[in-house]
Motif scaffolding. Structure first.
Motif, PDB file in Angstrom:
ATOM      1  N   GLN A  66      -6.241   7.137   5.567  1.00 25.13           N
ATOM      2  CA  GLN A  66      -6.964   8.269   4.980  1.00 25.13           C
ATOM      3  C   GLN A  66      -8.341   7.888   4.430  1.00 25.13           C
ATOM      4  O   GLN A  66      -9.049   8.729   3.895  1.00 25.13           O
ATOM      5  N   ASP A  67      -8.733   6.651   4.590  1.00 26.42           N
ATOM      6  CA  ASP A  67      -9.992   6.139   4.057  1.00 26.42           C
ATOM      7  C   ASP A  67     -11.184   6.932   4.603  1.00 26.42           C
ATOM      8  O   ASP A  67     -11.357   7.075   5.816  1.00 26.42           O
ATOM      9  N   ASP A  68     -12.012   7.445   3.691  1.00 25.91           N
ATOM     10  CA  ASP A  68     -13.169   8.256   4.098  1.00 25.91           C
ATOM     11  C   ASP A  68     -14.124   7.498   5.008  1.00 25.91           C
ATOM     12  O   ASP A  68     -14.809   8.101   5.842  1.00 25.91           O
ATOM     13  N   ARG A  69     -14.202   6.185   4.866  1.00 24.95           N
ATOM     14  CA  ARG A  69     -15.206   5.416   5.607  1.00 24.95           C
ATOM     15  C   ARG A  69     -14.949   5.426   7.111  1.00 24.95           C
ATOM     16  O   ARG A  69     -15.881   5.252   7.901  1.00 24.95           O
TER      17      ARG A  69
ATOM     18  N   LEU B 188      -6.999   8.504 -14.433  1.00 27.27           N
ATOM     19  CA  LEU B 188      -6.324   7.222 -14.604  1.00 27.27           C
ATOM     20  C   LEU B 188      -6.401   6.464 -13.287  1.00 27.27           C
ATOM     21  O   LEU B 188      -6.053   7.005 -12.224  1.00 27.27           O
ATOM     22  N   ARG B 189      -6.817   5.206 -13.354  1.00 32.18           N
ATOM     23  CA  ARG B 189      -7.089   4.414 -12.149  1.00 32.18           C
ATOM     24  C   ARG B 189      -6.268   3.134 -12.167  1.00 32.18           C
ATOM     25  O   ARG B 189      -6.237   2.395 -13.153  1.00 32.18           O
ATOM     26  N   GLY B 190      -5.621   2.839 -11.036  1.00 27.64           N
ATOM     27  CA  GLY B 190      -4.796   1.644 -10.927  1.00 27.64           C
ATOM     28  C   GLY B 190      -5.607   0.390 -10.680  1.00 27.64           C
ATOM     29  O   GLY B 190      -6.837   0.443 -10.479  1.00 27.64           O
ATOM     30  N   PRO B 191      -4.943  -0.772 -10.625  1.00 31.31           N
ATOM     31  CA  PRO B 191      -5.644  -2.051 -10.533  1.00 31.31           C
ATOM     32  C   PRO B 191      -6.028  -2.470  -9.116  1.00 31.31           C
ATOM     33  O   PRO B 191      -6.775  -3.428  -8.934  1.00 31.31           O
ATOM     34  N   LEU B 192      -5.530  -1.780  -8.093  1.00 30.66           N
ATOM     35  CA  LEU B 192      -5.762  -2.196  -6.716  1.00 30.66           C
ATOM     36  C   LEU B 192      -7.079  -1.644  -6.171  1.00 30.66           C
ATOM     37  O   LEU B 192      -7.600  -0.632  -6.669  1.00 30.66           O
ATOM     38  N   ARG B 193      -7.583  -2.336  -5.139  1.00 29.70           N
ATOM     39  CA  ARG B 193      -8.802  -1.867  -4.486  1.00 29.70           C
ATOM     40  C   ARG B 193      -8.600  -0.449  -3.948  1.00 29.70           C
ATOM     41  O   ARG B 193      -9.503   0.401  -4.044  1.00 29.70           O
ATOM     42  N   GLU B 194      -7.422  -0.178  -3.383  1.00 25.32           N
ATOM     43  CA  GLU B 194      -7.133   1.151  -2.847  1.00 25.32           C
ATOM     44  C   GLU B 194      -7.175   2.215  -3.943  1.00 25.32           C
ATOM     45  O   GLU B 194      -7.554   3.364  -3.696  1.00 25.32           O
ATOM     46  N   ASP B 195      -6.781   1.837  -5.158  1.00 24.14           N
ATOM     47  CA  ASP B 195      -6.832   2.780  -6.280  1.00 24.14           C
ATOM     48  C   ASP B 195      -8.283   3.128  -6.619  1.00 24.14           C
ATOM     49  O   ASP B 195      -8.605   4.285  -6.901  1.00 24.14           O
ATOM     50  N   ALA B 196      -9.144   2.113  -6.596  1.00 31.07           N
ATOM     51  CA  ALA B 196     -10.566   2.345  -6.884  1.00 31.07           C
ATOM     52  C   ALA B 196     -11.197   3.255  -5.832  1.00 31.07           C
ATOM     53  O   ALA B 196     -12.007   4.135  -6.152  1.00 31.07           O
ATOM     54  N   VAL B 197     -10.817   3.054  -4.565  1.00 33.97           N
ATOM     55  CA  VAL B 197     -11.334   3.897  -3.479  1.00 33.97           C
ATOM     56  C   VAL B 197     -10.895   5.341  -3.676  1.00 33.97           C
ATOM     57  O   VAL B 197     -11.687   6.286  -3.530  1.00 33.97           O
ATOM     58  N   LEU B 198      -9.630   5.523  -4.031  1.00 34.66           N
ATOM     59  CA  LEU B 198      -9.104   6.870  -4.249  1.00 34.66           C
ATOM     60  C   LEU B 198      -9.765   7.531  -5.452  1.00 34.66           C
ATOM     61  O   LEU B 198     -10.113   8.722  -5.416  1.00 34.66           O
ATOM     62  N   ALA B 199      -9.956   6.775  -6.532  1.00 39.46           N
ATOM     63  CA  ALA B 199     -10.609   7.317  -7.719  1.00 39.46           C
ATOM     64  C   ALA B 199     -12.047   7.726  -7.413  1.00 39.46           C
ATOM     65  O   ALA B 199     -12.521   8.783  -7.867  1.00 39.46           O
TER      66      ALA B 199
END
Length: 419
Positions: free
Chosen positions: A157-160, A199-210
């Motif tokens: 689902q990554d926008d990039r 609220l943002r999780g610690p993973l790179r995927e969480d940062a992308v989603l946020a």
């Protein structure tokens, strides 16, 4: 029964037996057909094979994770969705003189992915479903930029992949993060829940989603009052980061958006935050391509067919694989051809009439290869609403209010002929 009628009935029964036996054989096998099928199959039908490639040890499908059935995540490989589409395509295929089949490959690394696709390509397979991480999908699309293969992204689902790493040979039936977050933002605006705690999780995927939600919030005028990072665990010294009540205290907000790609923290956050406010994003109210409780526009029958085929209820990933196969089959039906260029041109044209059981006629976007589609906003065992919501309009296409539109897109590739 008189003698003449008995003779006619026996003749009809005998004539039907070979066809019935063939259908039973087709439905009863679970083995993946070879991509090197001969040009003609039994009964004189021409073989038409789709490819499917996924990871052997994909963590999304680990037994421990699948058992949790986190909202918005796959509850099993989307192969079942593709297989249901194949079952539905038997009679249209017979009418077109074609027998559709699926060549399934599970591999362990990127080199094996590329080798498997080369083998499919040499066997004449032109359409391949990719159930792989975004980085691997981008590598595949660039490696096989040869004009004789089209790939369908059914799980990343990554926008990039629809932006800076887009490719003219890569189509997307799974919606992007931007589409899902835009759907959720529309709903929050419609309810006048304008102040959001992120609220943002610690993973790179969480940062992308946020980051994707931050874009949607800005686009629709939501106010993110604060962004707080959470971690997993029960360490009392870190309770202000791992306790939903403490991490959401001291602020005024209308809703809590959780960016949690793993799903573990967010599933325990609903009803556990400081104030009586809705939780949205990765739990609570979740934007998805599909929800098993959706029961309009023929969806109930599709859900039942998937449940009979798989050991889980239908998810967005099953739907994405299902609709990818349906798009190709529709091309064969409408063009009355199996020519690759004719099929690709039809799939990317505005003439495609793709019904995804969501109430809208769908087509692939000319500016990034994404399938435009409604997004279901599901919670627990119910679909709360469907986006686009009333009042959010686009001058060209109602569905373009979800995700990057042509003006925003960073994709430079051209998919079909622009309208």
């Amino acid at each position: 029964m008189n003698t003449w009628l008995r003779v006619v009935c026996v003749a009809l029964l005998c004539a039907a037996l070979p066809v019935q036996a063939q259908s039973t054989d087709d439905a009863g096998t679970n083995e993946a057909p070879s991509s090197a099928a001969s040009p003609a199959t039994d009964g004189g039908l021409k073989a038409f094979t789709f490819g499917y490639i996924g990871w052997n040890d994909d963590p999304r499908y680990s037994e421990a994770r699948v058992e949790q059935q986190f909202q918005g995540e796959p509850w099993g490989r989307p192969l079942a969705g593709a297989q249901v589409a194949l079952d539905e395509s038997k009679f249209p295929g017979m009418a077109a003189g074609v027998k559709f089949a699926l060549d399934e490959k599970l591999v362990s690394n990127t080199d094996e992915v590329l080798a498997a696709i080369r083998k499919m390509q040499s066997a004449g397979t032109h359409f391949v479903l990719l159930d792989l991480p975004a980085g691997t999908i981008a590598r595949v699309a660039s490696e096989f930029d040869a004009g004789d293969m089209t790939f369908f992204n059914v799980s990343a689902q990554d926008d990039r992949l629809r932006g800076q790493y887009c490719n003219a040979d890569l189509l997307h039936t799974i919606p992007s993060d931007a589409m899902r977050n835009d759907a959720l933002a529309q709903y929050l605006v419609s309810r006048q829940w304008n102040k959001i705690l992120l609220l943002r999780g610690p993973l790179r995927e969480d940062a992308v989603l946020a980051s994707s939600f931050e874009r949607s919030a800005k686009r629709f005028g939501l106010d993110i009052v604060a962004t707080r990072d959470f971690i997993l665990g029960n360490n009392p010294r870190e309770r202000e980061k791992n306790n939903p009540k403490l991490i959401t205290s001291g602020l005024d907000y209308d809703a809590v958006y959780i960016a949690d790609s793993e799903g573990e923290f967010s599933r325990a956050a609903n009803y556990a935050v400081q104030h009586p406010r809705p939780v949205v994003g990765s739990a609570g109210l979740v934007p998805q391509a599909w929800h098993w409780a959706w029961n309009k526009h023929g969806a109930r029958q599709l859900n039942h067919r998937l449940e009979r085929k798989a050991d889980h209820k239908m998810t967005a990933y099953d739907w994405a694989a299902w609709v990818a196969v349906k798009a190709i089959v529709a091309g064969v039906q409408r063009t009355e051809s199996t020519d690759y260029k004719a099929l690709r041109d039809y799939i990317l044209s505005d003439d495609i009439d793709l019904d995804g059981f969501k109430g809208f006629r769908m087509a692939f976007r000319h500016f990034n290869g994404q399938l435009g589609q409604p997004i279901l906003l599901g919670s627990g065992n119910w679909v709360v609403d469907v986006a686009p919501l009333e009042g959010f309009l686009d001058p060209k296409n109602y569905l373009n209010t979800l995700g990057f539109d042509a003006r925003e897109s960073a994709c430079k590739a051209q998919f079909g002929e622009a309208p």
